[in-house]
Write a protein that holds these residues in place. Structure first.
Motif, PDB file in Angstrom:
ATOM      1  N   GLY A 202       0.824  -1.203   0.000  1.00 37.18           N
ATOM      2  CA  GLY A 202       0.000   0.000   0.000  1.00 37.18           C
ATOM      3  C   GLY A 202       0.858   1.253   0.000  1.00 37.18           C
ATOM      4  N   SER A 203       0.206   2.396   0.013  1.00 34.20           N
ATOM      5  CA  SER A 203       0.904   3.683   0.001  1.00 34.20           C
ATOM      6  C   SER A 203       0.996   4.244   1.413  1.00 34.20           C
ATOM      7  CB  SER A 203       0.151   4.682  -0.874  1.00 34.20           C
ATOM      8  OG  SER A 203       0.075   4.211  -2.193  1.00 34.20           O
TER       9      SER A 203
ATOM     10  N   ASP B 223       0.930   6.587   4.619  1.00 33.76           N
ATOM     11  CA  ASP B 223      -0.011   7.634   5.038  1.00 33.76           C
ATOM     12  C   ASP B 223      -1.390   7.485   4.411  1.00 33.76           C
ATOM     13  OD1 ASP B 223       1.946   8.837   6.692  1.00 33.76           O
ATOM     14  OD2 ASP B 223       2.789   9.846   4.935  1.00 33.76           O
ATOM     15  N   THR B 224      -1.766   6.254   4.081  1.00 30.13           N
ATOM     16  CA  THR B 224      -3.123   5.970   3.595  1.00 30.13           C
ATOM     17  C   THR B 224      -3.694   4.829   4.421  1.00 30.13           C
ATOM     18  OG1 THR B 224      -2.451   4.333   1.946  1.00 30.13           O
ATOM     19  CG2 THR B 224      -2.506   6.650   1.227  1.00 30.13           C
ATOM     20  N   ASP B 225      -4.998   4.641   4.349  1.00 30.52           N
ATOM     21  CA  ASP B 225      -5.647   3.578   5.111  1.00 30.52           C
ATOM     22  C   ASP B 225      -5.261   2.180   4.647  1.00 30.52           C
ATOM     23  OD1 ASP B 225      -6.934   5.351   6.783  1.00 30.52           O
ATOM     24  OD2 ASP B 225      -8.760   5.415   5.566  1.00 30.52           O
ATOM     25  N   ASN B 226      -4.781   2.040   3.403  1.00 30.43           N
ATOM     26  CA  ASN B 226      -4.438   0.703   2.903  1.00 30.43           C
ATOM     27  C   ASN B 226      -2.971   0.334   3.124  1.00 30.43           C
ATOM     28  OD1 ASN B 226      -3.244   2.311   0.974  1.00 30.43           O
ATOM     29  ND2 ASN B 226      -3.953   1.106  -0.766  1.00 30.43           N
ATOM     30  N   TYR B 227      -2.221   1.170   3.827  1.00 26.95           N
ATOM     31  CA  TYR B 227      -0.806   0.901   4.089  1.00 26.95           C
ATOM     32  C   TYR B 227      -0.648  -0.105   5.233  1.00 26.95           C
ATOM     33  CZ  TYR B 227       4.051   1.709   5.438  1.00 26.95           C
ATOM     34  OH  TYR B 227       5.381   1.548   5.762  1.00 26.95           O
TER      35      TYR B 227
ATOM     36  N   HIS C 123      -0.417  -0.423  10.561  1.00 22.14           N
ATOM     37  CA  HIS C 123      -1.512  -0.413   9.589  1.00 22.14           C
ATOM     38  C   HIS C 123      -2.083   0.990   9.472  1.00 22.14           C
ATOM     39  CE1 HIS C 123      -5.717  -0.987   8.220  1.00 22.14           C
ATOM     40  NE2 HIS C 123      -5.127  -1.850   7.414  1.00 22.14           N
ATOM     41  N   GLY C 124      -2.330   1.414   8.242  1.00 22.06           N
ATOM     42  CA  GLY C 124      -3.003   2.693   7.990  1.00 22.06           C
ATOM     43  C   GLY C 124      -2.140   3.901   8.304  1.00 22.06           C
ATOM     44  N   THR C 125      -2.782   4.963   8.736  1.00 21.07           N
ATOM     45  CA  THR C 125      -2.085   6.228   8.964  1.00 21.07           C
ATOM     46  C   THR C 125      -1.598   6.366  10.397  1.00 21.07           C
ATOM     47  OG1 THR C 125      -4.188   7.301   9.455  1.00 21.07           O
ATOM     48  CG2 THR C 125      -3.419   7.414   7.171  1.00 21.07           C
TER      49      THR C 125
END
Length: 154
Positions: free
Chosen positions: A29-30, A32-36, A55-57
């Motif tokens: 995932g990317s 600083d995003t919710d899918n990280y 997980h996420g931000t």
């Protein structure tokens, strides 16, 4: 004689131990995003130390429990679990030098080695700093994978 004894004492005194710390990180995932999601594998004093999951931000991470080597569908890897009362497990297996296959239930995901050394990387360019470096981080995907084999897959 006293001088010789003094010299031998200085030479034979145990050196102060220096802590040897290493970390290898993989993510999907990317940032600083919710899918990280990221997994950081820490080694201290030439021993497996812990696995940190993020997980996420959130800046908070969770220390996973290393549950030992295992195999799944003929692939050798190891399991890591969330602390109680959460009962989720990850089965972690190498897919290539720079990719880990992380299986949670029946959901495999590819985690890619994260170069945290900055120099010449997108992350370093985005931050405007092409000279930043992480002295304790793996300097290549093959080094990171070798650390996993040495400290986590045994």
């Amino acid at each position: 004689m006293t001088r010789l004894l003094f010299l031998l004492t200085i030479l034979l005194l145990p050196r102060l131990p220096t802590q040897d710390v290493k970390v290898a990180t993989w993510s999907t995932g990317s940032p600083d995003t919710d899918n990280y999601e990221s997994l950081a594998f820490w080694i201290k004093d030439e021993k497996r130390a812990y696995i940190r999951y993020n997980h996420g931000t959130s800046a908070d991470d969770i220390e996973l429990n290393w549950l030992g080597p295992d195999s799944l569908r003929g692939r050798r890897g190891f399991k890591a679990g969330f602390p109680p009362p959460d009962n989720r497990l990850f089965f972690i297996v190498p897919a290539s030098d720079s990719v880990l296959l992380v299986i949670a239930g029946n959901h495999p995901r590819k985690f890619h080695w994260e170069n945290e050394n900055g120099a010449g990387t997108e992350a370093g360019a985005e931050a405007g700093d092409s000279t930043s470096s992480c002295n304790i981080c793996a300097h290549s995907a093959s080094q990171a994978t070798a650390w996993l084999h040495q400290y986590f897959w045994k």
